[in-house]
Design a protein around this motif. Structure first.
Motif, PDB file in Angstrom:
ATOM      1  N   TRP A 285      30.287 133.233 142.792  1.00 39.80           N
ATOM      2  CA  TRP A 285      30.948 133.898 143.911  1.00 39.80           C
ATOM      3  C   TRP A 285      32.446 133.897 143.656  1.00 39.80           C
ATOM      4  CZ3 TRP A 285      29.170 128.962 143.930  1.00 39.80           C
ATOM      5  CH2 TRP A 285      30.056 127.956 144.298  1.00 39.80           C
ATOM      6  N   ALA A 286      33.100 134.806 144.351  1.00 40.82           N
ATOM      7  CA  ALA A 286      34.552 134.924 144.246  1.00 40.82           C
ATOM      8  C   ALA A 286      35.175 134.518 145.578  1.00 40.82           C
ATOM      9  CB  ALA A 286      34.957 136.348 143.898  1.00 40.82           C
ATOM     10  N   GLU A 287      36.178 133.715 145.487  1.00 43.81           N
ATOM     11  CA  GLU A 287      36.950 133.316 146.666  1.00 43.81           C
ATOM     12  C   GLU A 287      37.938 134.430 147.009  1.00 43.81           C
ATOM     13  OE1 GLU A 287      36.663 130.601 148.571  1.00 43.81           O
ATOM     14  OE2 GLU A 287      34.979 129.865 147.378  1.00 43.81           O
ATOM     15  N   PRO A 288      38.470 134.426 148.221  1.00 45.26           N
ATOM     16  CA  PRO A 288      39.432 135.471 148.603  1.00 45.26           C
ATOM     17  C   PRO A 288      40.664 135.532 147.691  1.00 45.26           C
ATOM     18  CG  PRO A 288      38.673 134.311 150.552  1.00 45.26           C
ATOM     19  CD  PRO A 288      38.108 133.585 149.368  1.00 45.26           C
ATOM     20  N   ASP A 289      41.029 134.383 147.085  1.00 38.69           N
ATOM     21  CA  ASP A 289      42.190 134.390 146.196  1.00 38.69           C
ATOM     22  C   ASP A 289      41.862 134.923 144.805  1.00 38.69           C
ATOM     23  OD1 ASP A 289      40.730 132.326 145.103  1.00 38.69           O
ATOM     24  OD2 ASP A 289      42.307 130.815 145.269  1.00 38.69           O
ATOM     25  N   GLY A 290      40.606 135.325 144.567  1.00 39.37           N
ATOM     26  CA  GLY A 290      40.214 135.908 143.291  1.00 39.37           C
ATOM     27  C   GLY A 290      39.593 134.939 142.297  1.00 39.37           C
ATOM     28  N   THR A 291      39.605 133.646 142.594  1.00 40.36           N
ATOM     29  CA  THR A 291      38.976 132.702 141.683  1.00 40.36           C
ATOM     30  C   THR A 291      37.457 132.828 141.775  1.00 40.36           C
ATOM     31  OG1 THR A 291      39.010 130.917 143.320  1.00 40.36           O
ATOM     32  CG2 THR A 291      40.862 131.031 141.778  1.00 40.36           C
ATOM     33  N   VAL A 292      36.816 132.678 140.646  1.00 40.50           N
ATOM     34  CA  VAL A 292      35.368 132.810 140.574  1.00 40.50           C
ATOM     35  C   VAL A 292      34.775 131.422 140.323  1.00 40.50           C
ATOM     36  CG1 VAL A 292      33.444 133.908 139.357  1.00 40.50           C
ATOM     37  CG2 VAL A 292      35.572 135.156 139.690  1.00 40.50           C
ATOM     38  N   TRP A 293      33.725 131.117 141.067  1.00 42.51           N
ATOM     39  CA  TRP A 293      33.083 129.806 140.999  1.00 42.51           C
ATOM     40  C   TRP A 293      31.611 129.968 140.680  1.00 42.51           C
ATOM     41  CZ3 TRP A 293      35.707 125.181 141.901  1.00 42.51           C
ATOM     42  CH2 TRP A 293      37.027 125.332 142.309  1.00 42.51           C
ATOM     43  N   SER A 294      31.021 128.901 140.133  1.00 38.20           N
ATOM     44  CA  SER A 294      29.586 128.907 139.861  1.00 38.20           C
ATOM     45  C   SER A 294      28.980 127.561 140.247  1.00 38.20           C
ATOM     46  CB  SER A 294      29.312 129.168 138.374  1.00 38.20           C
ATOM     47  OG  SER A 294      29.678 128.049 137.594  1.00 38.20           O
ATOM     48  N   LYS A 295      27.704 127.615 140.595  1.00 34.25           N
ATOM     49  CA  LYS A 295      26.942 126.412 140.912  1.00 34.25           C
ATOM     50  C   LYS A 295      25.476 126.751 140.682  1.00 34.25           C
ATOM     51  CE  LYS A 295      26.012 123.055 144.533  1.00 34.25           C
ATOM     52  NZ  LYS A 295      26.268 122.667 145.917  1.00 34.25           N
ATOM     53  N   SER A 296      24.794 125.896 139.942  1.00 37.94           N
ATOM     54  CA  SER A 296      23.390 126.161 139.647  1.00 37.94           C
ATOM     55  C   SER A 296      22.533 126.040 140.891  1.00 37.94           C
ATOM     56  CB  SER A 296      22.878 125.202 138.575  1.00 37.94           C
ATOM     57  OG  SER A 296      23.448 125.531 137.338  1.00 37.94           O
ATOM     58  N   ALA A 297      21.551 126.912 140.965  1.00 37.86           N
ATOM     59  CA  ALA A 297      20.584 126.893 142.059  1.00 37.86           C
ATOM     60  C   ALA A 297      19.431 125.957 141.679  1.00 37.86           C
ATOM     61  CB  ALA A 297      20.076 128.313 142.318  1.00 37.86           C
ATOM     62  N   ARG A 298      18.547 125.719 142.622  1.00 37.22           N
ATOM     63  CA  ARG A 298      17.390 124.855 142.347  1.00 37.22           C
ATOM     64  C   ARG A 298      16.532 125.419 141.228  1.00 37.22           C
ATOM     65  NH1 ARG A 298      15.938 124.113 148.561  1.00 37.22           N
ATOM     66  NH2 ARG A 298      17.701 122.792 149.098  1.00 37.22           N
ATOM     67  N   ALA A 299      16.479 126.724 141.131  1.00 33.46           N
ATOM     68  CA  ALA A 299      15.681 127.350 140.077  1.00 33.46           C
ATOM     69  C   ALA A 299      16.191 126.973 138.691  1.00 33.46           C
ATOM     70  CB  ALA A 299      15.681 128.862 140.256  1.00 33.46           C
ATOM     71  N   SER A 300      17.469 126.628 138.576  1.00 31.37           N
ATOM     72  CA  SER A 300      18.020 126.211 137.293  1.00 31.37           C
ATOM     73  C   SER A 300      17.338 124.949 136.785  1.00 31.37           C
ATOM     74  CB  SER A 300      19.524 125.949 137.408  1.00 31.37           C
ATOM     75  OG  SER A 300      20.203 127.109 137.803  1.00 31.37           O
ATOM     76  N   LEU A 301      17.002 124.058 137.695  1.00 31.30           N
ATOM     77  CA  LEU A 301      16.295 122.838 137.310  1.00 31.30           C
ATOM     78  C   LEU A 301      14.920 123.185 136.741  1.00 31.30           C
ATOM     79  CD1 LEU A 301      16.357 119.769 137.193  1.00 31.30           C
ATOM     80  CD2 LEU A 301      15.440 119.736 139.508  1.00 31.30           C
ATOM     81  N   LEU A 302      14.266 124.164 137.330  1.00 26.20           N
ATOM     82  CA  LEU A 302      12.966 124.607 136.805  1.00 26.20           C
ATOM     83  C   LEU A 302      13.107 125.205 135.401  1.00 26.20           C
ATOM     84  CD1 LEU A 302      11.431 126.204 140.017  1.00 26.20           C
ATOM     85  CD2 LEU A 302      10.986 123.931 139.053  1.00 26.20           C
ATOM     86  N   VAL A 303      14.198 125.925 135.180  1.00 26.07           N
ATOM     87  CA  VAL A 303      14.456 126.489 133.855  1.00 26.07           C
ATOM     88  C   VAL A 303      14.616 125.361 132.835  1.00 26.07           C
ATOM     89  CG1 VAL A 303      16.134 127.775 132.470  1.00 26.07           C
ATOM     90  CG2 VAL A 303      15.443 128.643 134.700  1.00 26.07           C
ATOM     91  N   TRP A 304      15.382 124.335 133.203  1.00 21.18           N
ATOM     92  CA  TRP A 304      15.559 123.190 132.305  1.00 21.18           C
ATOM     93  C   TRP A 304      14.239 122.487 132.035  1.00 21.18           C
ATOM     94  CZ3 TRP A 304      18.964 121.294 129.008  1.00 21.18           C
ATOM     95  CH2 TRP A 304      20.267 121.779 129.050  1.00 21.18           C
ATOM     96  N   ILE A 305      13.437 122.269 133.060  1.00 22.89           N
ATOM     97  CA  ILE A 305      12.142 121.591 132.881  1.00 22.89           C
ATOM     98  C   ILE A 305      11.242 122.422 131.957  1.00 22.89           C
ATOM     99  CG2 ILE A 305      10.018 120.911 134.071  1.00 22.89           C
ATOM    100  CD1 ILE A 305      11.860 120.100 136.456  1.00 22.89           C
ATOM    101  N   ALA A 306      11.215 123.735 132.162  1.00 17.72           N
ATOM    102  CA  ALA A 306      10.412 124.604 131.297  1.00 17.72           C
ATOM    103  C   ALA A 306      10.920 124.558 129.859  1.00 17.72           C
ATOM    104  CB  ALA A 306      10.431 126.037 131.824  1.00 17.72           C
ATOM    105  N   GLY A 307      12.231 124.591 129.680  1.00 17.28           N
ATOM    106  CA  GLY A 307      12.811 124.525 128.337  1.00 17.28           C
ATOM    107  C   GLY A 307      12.485 123.221 127.631  1.00 17.28           C
ATOM    108  N   ILE A 308      12.577 122.121 128.354  1.00 14.01           N
ATOM    109  CA  ILE A 308      12.248 120.817 127.769  1.00 14.01           C
ATOM    110  C   ILE A 308      10.760 120.759 127.425  1.00 14.01           C
ATOM    111  CG2 ILE A 308      12.074 118.341 128.269  1.00 14.01           C
ATOM    112  CD1 ILE A 308      14.729 118.685 129.866  1.00 14.01           C
ATOM    113  N   GLY A 309       9.929 121.298 128.309  1.00 17.47           N
ATOM    114  CA  GLY A 309       8.489 121.331 128.043  1.00 17.47           C
ATOM    115  C   GLY A 309       8.155 122.153 126.805  1.00 17.47           C
ATOM    116  N   LEU A 310       8.782 123.311 126.665  1.00 17.47           N
ATOM    117  CA  LEU A 310       8.553 124.138 125.483  1.00 17.47           C
ATOM    118  C   LEU A 310       9.029 123.442 124.218  1.00 17.47           C
ATOM    119  CD1 LEU A 310       9.480 127.657 126.893  1.00 17.47           C
ATOM    120  CD2 LEU A 310       7.220 126.882 126.138  1.00 17.47           C
TER     121      LEU A 310
END
Length: 174
Positions: free
Chosen positions: A84-109
């Motif tokens: 997301w972008a803040e009003p001052d133009g800075t862009v931020w990121s934060k992993s969603a819960r689905a990211s944990l599932l991606v990691w678990i799947a990657g480790i499993g593979l």
């Protein structure tokens, strides 16, 4: 580097990266997002026996599969990260819960590939895992930097899973 040192580097990098992904972090277009993955790849490729010399074809196939899993994990991780972008133009990121599932799947593979290698007699090497981790981080950082650039000029917002919501550009009054 020895296998033990490689394993330690992999564990430390993975723990730091995974724990940091669930905190909001600023995406800075000026930052050298590619530097850590390149360093990890150089360290991995310096190993003379990244491929098992007794089973060269199987070792190449397993390394290719490991790299594909790493790239897919990085892409999945990036697209399940909310930006997301803040009003001052800075862009931020934060992993969603689905990211944990991606990691678990990657480790499993990866565990499955390790088991397949052991079953076929291919000696596992930690350098392949280190190279895969470098690919994961490179793809994730590259996609997030790209997504961040899409948001930055217009101050747009994004939802999780890669859906970009853009505000239409307004006309300036003269």
């Amino acid at each position: 580097m020895s296998g033990l040192v490689d394993a330690l580097v992999i564990v430390v990098v993975a723990v730091v990266v995974i724990t940091r992904q669930f905190r909001a972090s600023r995406i800075d277009g000026e930052r050298r997002w590619w530097l850590l993955p390149v360093i990890l790849a150089v360290v991995a490729l310096r190993e003379p026996e990244i491929l098992d010399p007794r089973h060269p074809t199987a070792a190449v196939l397993l390394l290719a599969a490991e790299l594909l899993v790493g790239l897919a994990t990085g892409a999945g991780w990036a697209w399940t990260t909310r930006i997301w972008a803040e009003p001052d133009g800075t862009v931020w990121s934060k992993s969603a819960r689905a990211s944990l599932l991606v990691w678990i799947a990657g480790i499993g593979l990866r565990a499955g590939l390790f088991a397949l290698g052991a079953a076929t007699g291919v000696r596992p090497d930690s350098s392949a895992l280190l190279l895969s981790l470098a690919g994961t981080l490179l793809v994730r950082a590259g996609i997030l930097a790209w997504r961040g650039q899409l948001l930055r000029p217009a101050g747009n917002a994004s939802t999780a899973y890669g859906e970009i919501t853009m505000r239409p550009a307004g006309r300036e009054r003269v």
